[in-house]
Design an enzyme around this catalytic site. Structure first.
Site, mmCIF file in Angstrom:
data_model
loop_
_atom_site.group_PDB
_atom_site.id
_atom_site.type_symbol
_atom_site.label_atom_id
_atom_site.label_comp_id
_atom_site.label_asym_id
_atom_site.label_seq_id
_atom_site.Cartn_x
_atom_site.Cartn_y
_atom_site.Cartn_z
ATOM 1 N N HIS A 54 0.841 -1.183 0.000
ATOM 2 C CA HIS A 54 0.000 0.000 0.000
ATOM 3 C C HIS A 54 0.882 1.241 0.000
ATOM 4 O O HIS A 54 2.083 1.181 0.286
ATOM 5 C CB HIS A 54 -0.929 -0.014 1.204
ATOM 6 N N GLU A 56 1.136 3.770 1.980
ATOM 7 C CA GLU A 56 1.786 4.106 3.248
ATOM 8 C C GLU A 56 3.043 3.269 3.473
ATOM 9 O O GLU A 56 4.082 3.789 3.898
ATOM 10 C CB GLU A 56 0.814 3.866 4.424
ATOM 11 N N CYS A 79 -5.674 1.417 6.325
ATOM 12 C CA CYS A 79 -6.477 0.240 6.638
ATOM 13 C C CYS A 79 -6.083 -0.316 7.997
ATOM 14 O O CYS A 79 -4.918 -0.278 8.408
ATOM 15 C CB CYS A 79 -6.318 -0.819 5.559
ATOM 16 N N SER A 171 -23.824 3.869 -38.632
ATOM 17 C CA SER A 171 -23.355 4.884 -37.674
ATOM 18 C C SER A 171 -21.889 5.273 -37.857
ATOM 19 O O SER A 171 -21.391 6.119 -37.097
ATOM 20 C CB SER A 171 -23.545 4.365 -36.243
ATOM 21 N N THR A 199 -25.499 -4.024 -31.107
ATOM 22 C CA THR A 199 -24.211 -3.478 -31.547
ATOM 23 C C THR A 199 -23.304 -4.589 -32.059
ATOM 24 O O THR A 199 -22.604 -4.418 -33.067
ATOM 25 C CB THR A 199 -23.529 -2.714 -30.398
ATOM 26 N N SER A 297 -32.160 1.230 -21.253
ATOM 27 C CA SER A 297 -32.310 0.355 -20.080
ATOM 28 C C SER A 297 -31.550 0.908 -18.879
ATOM 29 O O SER A 297 -32.071 0.932 -17.754
ATOM 30 C CB SER A 297 -31.810 -1.050 -20.407
#
Length: 363
Positions: A54, A56, A79, A171, A199, A297
């Protein structure tokens, strides 16, 4: 005594470090850290990818013995529990840090509480410094923690009359090359790219990132279908090693052929369940590329969080042309879907419009 401006400048430096992890940390948040002692930066770090140190810990390792008695600036509350790596609070206490300054509070209940742990251990703790800026770095992560769903960026190229394609579904191309390059940058910044079965059928897209560098993992290519589509060997989703997944309500005889070709086929019925499945798999920011039925949707369900429109100065017309938003529509103007925090930018002869989606019940 450090001034507020000095504290904010150091946190801003930590935020800039956190940005280096954009595109590679999912499903973990982007975090940066700076260690200060006697007014000097003695260590810095950022989270690179899951399973690695991490921010730190990286900063403390860079500082070494110079961390003792110093201050740690970090963009997210450390954490307090062991996950893929040990708790950062343990490393901070061992390093002898005397003052913790953090920006965002950790929304993950499994990891939160680091500020309390360190305060109880005698560390002077200050929270909320540049929290708004730090929160913005981790919008997808925070959204997932609050909703269980990924952050959805809805992207579309549209005409002045709001059409995605002609009545024959043609398109290519509504938008110009500048917009298409920008769109590939969006793809590179997302964990997954989602289209519908229409698509796939009409455009046969490759859904790859071609005009922008990919920092982390290659985005997952996703198709939402009612049933497994008919298999066709010329499908561009089979032309490279980018991961591909179909979500279907019902399986067909072609399901196994797609799986043998390397496509993941998941039978999940509802839109909320599919989104949760993506998020639980670590895909926290997705780019929704349509077409019209899928955009409708998502908007009708309130699942599109942000919208990027590339509007071209053309009129397509036709009642049977594909619209961005279909469905029943709004009865009154005060009950429409709106964008806020709108950014507009000219791109060639087109205009890019970007903003957060606000639904009627949120106004």
């Amino acid at each position: 005594m450090k001034t507020d401006n000095h504290v904010e400048a150091l946190m801003q430096h930590a935020i800039e470090l956190a940005k280096k992890g954009m595109g590679s940390t999912h499903p973990n948040p982007r975090v940066g850290a700076v260690v200060i002692n006697h007014g000097e930066v003695v260590g810095e770090g950022w989270h690179v990818r899951p399973g690695e140190a991490h921010a730190e810990v990286m900063a403390l390792q860079a500082a070494g013995a110079k961390a003792g008695g110093g201050a740690l600036y970090v963009t997210l509350e450390p954490c307090a529990a062991h996950g893929r790596t040990p708790a950062c609070t343990d490393a901070i206490r061992r390093a002898g840090i005397k003052h913790l300054i953090y920006a965002s509070s950790d929304p993950n209940p499994a990891m939160a509480g680091g500020a309390k742990v360190l305060s109880a251990a005698g560390v002077d703790v200050t929270g909320g410094v540049l929290a708004e800026q730090a929160d913005a770095l981790n919008t997808p992560f925070f959204h997932y923690m609050h909703t269980g769903r990924p952050w959805v960026i809805a992207k579309a190229a549209i005409s002045l009359d709001g059409k995605l394609a002609t009545r024959t579904h043609h398109s290519q191309w509504i938008s110009g090359p500048e917009c298409r390059r920008h769109a590939h940058g969006l793809r590179a910044a997302c964990d997954a790219i989602v289209v519908g079965a229409g698509t796939l059928k009409h455009d046969n897209p490759s859904l790859t990132v071609r005009d922008a560098p990919v920092v982390g993992d290659i985005p997952l290519r996703v198709v939402f279908c009612f049933e497994t589509p008919r298999f066709f060997p010329s499908c561009k989703l089979l032309s490279d090693d980018a991961p591909t997944r179909f979500y279907v309500r019902s399986l067909s005889d072609d399901s196994e052929r797609w799986r043998e070709a390397g496509v993941q086929v998941e039978q999940i019925m509802s839109l909320p369940a599919r989104l949760q499945h993506l998020a639980d798999d670590g895909y926290l920011q997705i780019l929704l590329e349509g077409g019209g039925a899928l955009h409708t949707s998502f908007l009708e369900a309130g699942f599109s969080n942000e919208m990027v429109l590339y509007q071209a100065p053309i009129l397509i017309g036709g009642r049977d042309a594909v619209s961005l938003l279909g469905g029943g529509g709004s009865d009154t103007v005060d009950r429409v879907i709106r964008l806020e925090h709108v950014e507009r930018r000219n791109m060639g002869s087109d205009q890019m419009i970007r903003g957060r989606v606000v639904y009627p019940d949120q106004s």
